[in-house]
Design a protein around this motif. Structure first.
Motif, short mmCIF file in Angstrom:
data_model
loop_
_atom_site.label_atom_id
_atom_site.label_comp_id
_atom_site.label_asym_id
_atom_site.label_seq_id
_atom_site.Cartn_x
_atom_site.Cartn_y
_atom_site.Cartn_z
N SER A 188 -2.54 5.96 -1.35
CA SER A 188 -3.38 6.58 -1.35
C SER A 188 -3.04 8.06 -1.02
CB SER A 188 -4.47 6.05 -0.48
OG SER A 188 -3.85 6.31 0.96
N ASP A 189 -2.23 8.37 -0.26
CA ASP A 189 -1.78 9.97 -0.20
C ASP A 189 -1.06 10.54 -1.20
OD1 ASP A 189 -3.00 9.70 2.44
OD2 ASP A 189 -1.14 9.36 3.36
N GLU A 202 0.75 -1.34 0.03
CA GLU A 202 0.08 -0.07 -0.03
C GLU A 202 0.89 1.43 -0.01
OE1 GLU A 202 -2.83 -0.29 3.22
OE2 GLU A 202 -3.26 -2.35 2.79
N GLU A 217 -1.47 9.53 -4.37
CA GLU A 217 -2.43 10.14 -5.37
C GLU A 217 -3.20 11.25 -5.22
OE1 GLU A 217 -4.33 6.41 -5.90
OE2 GLU A 217 -2.81 5.47 -6.85
N ARG A 246 1.97 6.49 1.85
CA ARG A 246 0.92 5.57 1.48
C ARG A 246 0.53 6.04 0.18
NH1 ARG A 246 -1.48 2.64 5.24
NH2 ARG A 246 -0.78 3.02 7.40
#
Length: 642
Positions: free
Chosen positions: A629-630, A617, A632, A627
């Motif tokens: 998600s961060d 991840e 992106e 991370r």
């Protein structure tokens, strides 16, 4: 044998960039380089070279070495920059361990100890290219040499260079460290031998050195994180206090792993006066830190630091220290450590069996064979350690914890010594032991433990050695194959069919590569039989030359993982164990009223780091884990990751 292929001379193949490749820069001979180094300061120049070396070593895991080269070239003037970038684009190596290593030795000998300036990037690049040109020339066979002499000289040169160039990042070596030292003694070791030893390898290390192994390894953990994530170039005098390093670990490091700059300079000057090999480096690997007069430590090469703290020196040094005091106990220590190596080889083979859901892959151990074949009290011939069966394939394995003798690593050995090493340690000993096992399987039969030997069974005999043993290198592969070929001729009446393949030597890293492939479902029996299916004419798709297994597998499985998940997890767990050890020491050093608060802070920081299970991840950005998600999104907190 295709000598041209082995030489890989100027035929367009990738090579280390030399002066001729970059016409804009002038070739600097030894005298010109000496004058250059005398104009610059020893400390800033050595610090810069060491940092470049560290960046290259750290880039091995994600193949980002081109980025390191391009960053260096950004300060090189035109047209040299464009010419060098073009060389890089063609696949040649611009910043390479060999000229870097040679430059460091020259700087230590000649640079101004009190100087504060560093060379320009142009000057440094010109020195690298010139050193590479000289090393290339020195590696060429003697003019007028015949085929045998040419091959002998080339083999010695390549074996020596292989031991210098072998990449051993912490991500790999930490798995071996955990697998060797954080366990008890093997059941293969006799009880009376173990009675002479401490409770286990780590306890034995502490007993010999007077230092807890966790304390010493934690230094390596600290160095790794600071060099990878913080851009460190040196260890100052206050480092050990700031990082609450155990005093005994600090003392051991300084006494055993550092060398005063004046002493190292004298040593290298003596080597030069005696016309020693270009590659002489054992002392530099044994003491990878240069100690300045004010106590500052500079790493000569970051990988040497990793190898010194986590690698084979852990055993080699303690066995030597113990032998000075008690030869018998040292013999017992050596025997117990050899048994651990054998046990680890067996664990990998057993893991390979476990990947096969069909149950067709079966491991037979030495004791199983002995019980089956010992019909009376007569002494059995030598038997190998393991036989791995699947269908009509049988891989015979013998573990041999034999390290490459120092003269080969230093470039001081002769071809006679190399031939003797192959004959005495392998051809007439280990290979004969493997073939003795073949004889027992074929003459006494085998139909046990869900396995059977028939007329269709094909045997692949291999010896597994440590990564610091015989290198997996093309000229060495040919030297071993040539001497072992006659051993199996009698088994192979049909020239197009190997019943018994020519014995081979695999490194520990090679075995782990097979482990990783087997985990992905690759049939390693097929791979090994194809690897050893050699025909000098290259007919029917067979290999014309014996290749290192790694090169063969790279071609067939490009980009495949070098280790299995189990080995990756082993190294990861050691890294986290050392993180916890460092944190615990830091908490204990905090004033009592602040300890609980500090412990919560550390726990919160750790919760932001990847774990083995969620590591996918995260992505790496600027040397830190973010991370996915961060990354992106528009923002994200970065955290260090081991």
């Amino acid at each position: 044998m295709d000598i041209g292929r082995l030489l890989r001379m100027d035929d367009g193949s990738p090579h280390i960039a030399r002066s001729d490749d970059v016409p804009a820069l002038t070739y600097l001979d030894a005298e010109a380089r000496r004058e250059l180094w005398q104009r610059v300061g020893l400390v800033p120049t050595l610090e810069w070279l060491s940092r470049i070396f560290a960046d290259l070593d750290l880039s091995r895991m994600n193949n980002s070495d081109d980025d390191i080269v391009l960053a260096f070239l950004s300060d090189v003037s035109e047209p040299a920059r464009s010419q060098t970038a073009n060389v890089l684009a063609q696949g040649h190596a611009v910043l390479h361990p060999m000229p870097l290593f040679l430059a460091i030795k020259e700087v230590i000998v000649s640079a101004d100890e009190d100087g504060g300036s560093a060379p320009t990037s142009d000057e440094l690049l010109a020195a690298f290219l010139s050193l590479a040109a000289e090393a290339h020339e020195a590696a060429m066979p003697t003019a007028g040499a015949g085929f045998d002499q040419t091959l002998a000289e080339m083999t010695l040169n390549r074996v020596t260079q292989a031991t210098l160039l072998f990449p051993e990042p912490l991500e790999f070596v930490s798995a071996s460290t955990e697998g060797i030292w954080f366990r008890g003694w093997s059941d293969r070791t006799a009880a009376k031998t173990k009675r002479d030893l401490a409770a286990g390898p780590a306890a034995q290390w502490a007993e010999i050195t007077g230092v807890k192994l966790d304390d010493f390894l934690s230094l390596g953990w600290l160095f790794y994180n600071l060099w990878k994530h913080e851009g460190f170039t040196r260890i100052d005098r206050d480092f050990f206090v700031r990082n609450t390093v155990a005093p005994k670990a600090m003392e051991f490091l300084i006494e055993h792993c550092t060398i005063p700059i004046a002493e190292l300079r004298d040593q290298l000057m003596m080597e030069r006066s005696e016309n020693a090999s270009l590659w002489t480096r054992y002392k530099l690997q044994q003491t990878p830190f240069v100690r300045l007069d004010d106590g500052t430590l500079l790493p000569i090469r970051f990988q040497f630091v990793v190898q010194r703290i986590f690698g084979d020196h852990l055993y080699l040094e303690t066995e030597y220290m113990l032998r000075l005091k008690d030869k018998t106990k040292a013999d017992h220590y050596a025997e117990a450590m050899r048994n651990i190596f054998e046990e680890r080889v067996g664990e990998v083979l057993d893991r390979i069996c476990g990947y096969d859901a069909s149950g067709e892959t079966v491991l037979v151990e030495e004791e199983d064979m002995k019980r089956s074949w010992r019909a009376n009290k007569s002494k059995l011939p030598k038997i190998c350690d393991f036989a791995l069966f699947r269908s009509h394939g049988c891989i015979l394995v013998d573990a041999n914890m034999r390290l490459l003798p120092q003269p080969f690593a230093e470039g001081e050995a002769t071809i006679q010594l190399l031939e003797q090493e192959i004959e005495q340690r392998f051809t007439t000993t280990k290979f004969q032991q493997l073939l003795s096992t073949v004889e027992l399987f074929t003459t006494r039969g085998w139909n046990k433990l869900r396995t059977a030997v028939t007329g269709r069974t094909r045997f692949v005999p291999i010896v597994v050695v440590p990564d610091a043993g015989i290198p997996s290198e093309i000229t060495m592969e040919n030297a071993v194959y040539t001497r072992a070929f006659e051993l199996v001729r009698k088994y192979n009446d049909n020239p197009n069919y190997f019943r018994v393949h020519v014995p081979a030597i695999l490194t520990w890293r090679d075995l782990l590569r097979l482990d990783g492939l087997a985990e992905r479902g690759v049939d390693i029996f097929v791979e090994l039989k194809r690897w050893r299916n050699i025909d000098p004419l290259g007919l029917n798709g067979r290999e014309p030359l014996p290749l290192p297994l790694s090169e063969f597998l790279d071609r067939r499985h490009p980009g495949s993982s070098p280790i299995s998940q189990a080995e990756h997890r082993r190294g990861w767990d050691l890294f986290e164990h050392l993180r916890s050890h460092v944190e615990r020491r830091a908490i204990d050093a905090t004033p009592p009223p602040m300890r609980e608060f500090f412990a919560r802070q550390l726990a919160e920081q750790r919760s932001q780091l990847p774990t083995f299970d969620n590591r996918h991840e995260f992505i790496e950005r600027d040397g830190r884990a973010v991370r996915r998600s961060d990354a992106e999104g528009s923002a994200g907190t970065t955290t260090s990751v081991g």
